[in-house]
Design a protein around this motif. Sequence first.
Motif, PDB file in Angstrom:
ATOM      1  N   UNK A  74       9.808   0.774   4.106  1.00 41.78           N
ATOM      2  CA  UNK A  74       9.061   0.982   5.123  1.00 41.78           C
ATOM      3  C   UNK A  74       8.010  -0.348   5.245  1.00 41.78           C
ATOM      4  N   UNK A  75       7.443  -0.466   6.659  1.00 43.01           N
ATOM      5  CA  UNK A  75       6.778  -1.656   7.031  1.00 43.01           C
ATOM      6  C   UNK A  75       5.587  -1.320   7.911  1.00 43.01           C
ATOM      7  N   UNK A  76       4.321  -1.608   7.739  1.00 47.51           N
ATOM      8  CA  UNK A  76       3.479  -1.588   8.747  1.00 47.51           C
ATOM      9  C   UNK A  76       3.003  -2.840   9.411  1.00 47.51           C
ATOM     10  N   UNK A  77       2.910  -2.975  10.684  1.00 45.00           N
ATOM     11  CA  UNK A  77       2.332  -4.048  11.407  1.00 45.00           C
ATOM     12  C   UNK A  77       1.138  -3.873  12.020  1.00 45.00           C
ATOM     13  N   UNK A  78       0.096  -4.418  11.853  1.00 43.45           N
ATOM     14  CA  UNK A  78      -1.139  -3.930  12.458  1.00 43.45           C
ATOM     15  C   UNK A  78      -1.925  -5.001  13.134  1.00 43.45           C
ATOM     16  N   UNK A  79      -2.707  -4.764  14.079  1.00 41.96           N
ATOM     17  CA  UNK A  79      -3.446  -5.703  15.062  1.00 41.96           C
ATOM     18  C   UNK A  79      -4.673  -4.878  15.559  1.00 41.96           C
ATOM     19  N   UNK A  80      -5.786  -5.879  15.773  1.00 45.49           N
ATOM     20  CA  UNK A  80      -6.890  -5.273  16.634  1.00 45.49           C
ATOM     21  C   UNK A  80      -6.583  -4.911  18.118  1.00 45.49           C
ATOM     22  N   UNK A  81      -7.020  -3.887  18.370  1.00 43.77           N
ATOM     23  CA  UNK A  81      -6.573  -3.529  19.823  1.00 43.77           C
ATOM     24  C   UNK A  81      -7.558  -4.163  20.866  1.00 43.77           C
ATOM     25  N   UNK A 127       0.593  -1.117   0.202  1.00 42.81           N
ATOM     26  CA  UNK A 127       0.023   0.211   0.010  1.00 42.81           C
ATOM     27  C   UNK A 127       0.714   1.420   0.043  1.00 42.81           C
ATOM     28  N   UNK A 128       0.036   2.287  -0.782  1.00 39.29           N
ATOM     29  CA  UNK A 128       0.919   3.586  -0.486  1.00 39.29           C
ATOM     30  C   UNK A 128       0.204   4.143   0.865  1.00 39.29           C
ATOM     31  N   UNK A 129       0.864   4.942   1.533  1.00 42.87           N
ATOM     32  CA  UNK A 129       0.390   5.885   2.801  1.00 42.87           C
ATOM     33  C   UNK A 129       0.938   7.223   2.499  1.00 42.87           C
ATOM     34  N   UNK A 130       0.204   8.009   1.974  1.00 39.14           N
ATOM     35  CA  UNK A 130       0.897   9.663   1.803  1.00 39.14           C
ATOM     36  C   UNK A 130       1.725   9.526   0.872  1.00 39.14           C
ATOM     37  N   UNK A 131       2.970   9.879   1.285  1.00 39.87           N
ATOM     38  CA  UNK A 131       4.194  10.000   0.394  1.00 39.87           C
ATOM     39  C   UNK A 131       5.279   8.652   0.676  1.00 39.87           C
ATOM     40  N   UNK A 132       4.673   7.772   1.456  1.00 39.69           N
ATOM     41  CA  UNK A 132       5.630   6.506   1.460  1.00 39.69           C
ATOM     42  C   UNK A 132       4.788   5.160   1.077  1.00 39.69           C
ATOM     43  N   UNK A 133       5.494   4.095   0.997  1.00 40.99           N
ATOM     44  CA  UNK A 133       4.882   2.820   0.640  1.00 40.99           C
ATOM     45  C   UNK A 133       5.835   1.865   1.165  1.00 40.99           C
ATOM     46  N   UNK A 134       4.861   0.507   1.283  1.00 45.28           N
ATOM     47  CA  UNK A 134       5.253  -0.843   1.703  1.00 45.28           C
ATOM     48  C   UNK A 134       4.534  -1.697   1.864  1.00 45.28           C
ATOM     49  N   UNK A 135       4.883  -2.843   2.223  1.00 48.07           N
ATOM     50  CA  UNK A 135       3.977  -4.075   2.730  1.00 48.07           C
ATOM     51  C   UNK A 135       3.325  -3.800   4.399  1.00 48.07           C
ATOM     52  N   UNK A 136       2.053  -3.892   4.359  1.00 48.93           N
ATOM     53  CA  UNK A 136       1.237  -3.849   5.516  1.00 48.93           C
ATOM     54  C   UNK A 136       0.997  -5.480   6.026  1.00 48.93           C
ATOM     55  N   UNK A 137       1.476  -5.708   7.095  1.00 48.69           N
ATOM     56  CA  UNK A 137       1.203  -7.194   7.602  1.00 48.69           C
ATOM     57  C   UNK A 137       0.334  -7.114   8.772  1.00 48.69           C
ATOM     58  N   UNK A 138      -0.650  -8.209   8.983  1.00 52.45           N
ATOM     59  CA  UNK A 138      -1.153  -8.553  10.335  1.00 52.45           C
ATOM     60  C   UNK A 138      -0.143  -8.985  11.299  1.00 52.45           C
ATOM     61  N   UNK A 139      -0.089  -8.472  12.407  1.00 51.56           N
ATOM     62  CA  UNK A 139       0.790  -8.806  13.637  1.00 51.56           C
ATOM     63  C   UNK A 139       0.674 -10.493  13.669  1.00 51.56           C
ATOM     64  N   UNK A 140      -0.426 -10.996  13.636  1.00 51.83           N
ATOM     65  CA  UNK A 140      -0.532 -12.441  13.626  1.00 51.83           C
ATOM     66  C   UNK A 140       0.098 -13.388  12.694  1.00 51.83           C
ATOM     67  N   UNK A 141       0.517 -12.799  11.428  1.00 50.56           N
ATOM     68  CA  UNK A 141       0.988 -13.305  10.374  1.00 50.56           C
ATOM     69  C   UNK A 141       2.632 -13.294  10.560  1.00 50.56           C
ATOM     70  N   UNK A 142       3.396 -12.495  11.391  1.00 54.85           N
ATOM     71  CA  UNK A 142       4.649 -12.516  11.523  1.00 54.85           C
ATOM     72  C   UNK A 142       4.935 -13.278  12.927  1.00 54.85           C
ATOM     73  N   UNK A 143       6.309 -13.675  12.712  1.00 56.73           N
ATOM     74  CA  UNK A 143       6.953 -14.247  14.077  1.00 56.73           C
ATOM     75  C   UNK A 143       6.777 -13.274  15.465  1.00 56.73           C
TER      76      UNK A 143
END
Length: 368
Positions: free
Chosen positions: A60-67, A10-26
């Motif tokens: 850049x990388x984003x790691x996202x989880x439900x809070x 995804x692109x976010x603003x003037x940056x981009x990179x892969x977005x992951x679910x936290x649960x999919x990463x170690x």
Amino acid sequence: MLTPIPCLFMRGGTSRGPFFLESDLPEDPALRDRVLLAAMGSPDPRQIDGLGGADPLTSKVAIVARSERAGVHLEFLFAQVLINEPRVDTTPNCGNMLAAVAPFAIERGLVDAGNSETTVRILTRNTGMLCDVTIQTPGGRIAYEGDARIDGCPGSAAPIRINFLETAGSVCKSLLPTGHIVDEFEGVKVTCIDNGMPVAIIAAADLGRTGYESRDQLNRDTELKQRLEAIRLSVGAAMNLGDVAKKVVPKMTLVAPPTAGGSLCTRTFIPHDCHAAVGVLGAVTVATAAVLDGSVARSVSVVPDGRVKLISVEHPSGEFSIELEMDADDPQTVRRAALLRTARLIMRGHVMIPASVWNGQPESRRHG
């Protein structure tokens, strides 16, 4: 053997990179970082063996989880993947990547979309910063296309409104971590400030530069970059950041009077290369400095009257407008910072991670 890990690019603003679910990463941070380095193709100046774009804005990388925290919908961990070093830095925030977190969360089913627009509260784990992000969701579907434009990104897209909450001292624990509006390092006056991003602000003229040089000119200016790094290392300790030799903060920003009708002109280094634009939270912090009496930024800025101020931060590829609301009782205190960004889903799929990255860990232990 290659291990597939799902992600959205995804692109976010003037940056981009892969977005992951936290649960999919170690779960283990060291292993997670090795996975991210492999995903982005670092260390390598071209990042030819991964998703990185050989530029700090595209590594850049984003790691996202439900809070699970009351009143918070999502938690976001930002990772700056170094290009030429096998290192991942999760010290700073990134307001550009933040802009794509809400669309990603809806795409992956972490939050439900409203019928017109959707507002989510996001905690950035890097610094504990909270913000409210509002995206357009007509008929319960994410709108990526629209008329909003941001400098540093071609074309137009649907607007994303970001309202930052409690940004002062996000990393350094106070707005002015040295306790002074101006300090002197290496014989140069510096304003050290953190309103979402630790930034050291220097008048370009104090370093013998105009502040209007192009990005390429500044990146070729070896003498300037060496001097900035010497100042940065001293500033880092003074801002309670410790040894910053291997950190991407503080950012170093040169300021000069505006030339295109804005409030001030900037050239930002992150930390060693001149930024093609200016980071979201870096812009918020520079804009905050511009309204503080006595700061280095204020000395070159054109600041409007009124409690709500629109500060236009000029940068190499355009301008970035920040709306600051000042405290009614203390005009030197910023109560709210708001801005507009855009985002786009570019690709969905899996990034393939080589078996050597896992160091022999069994498949069952690789993911959290």
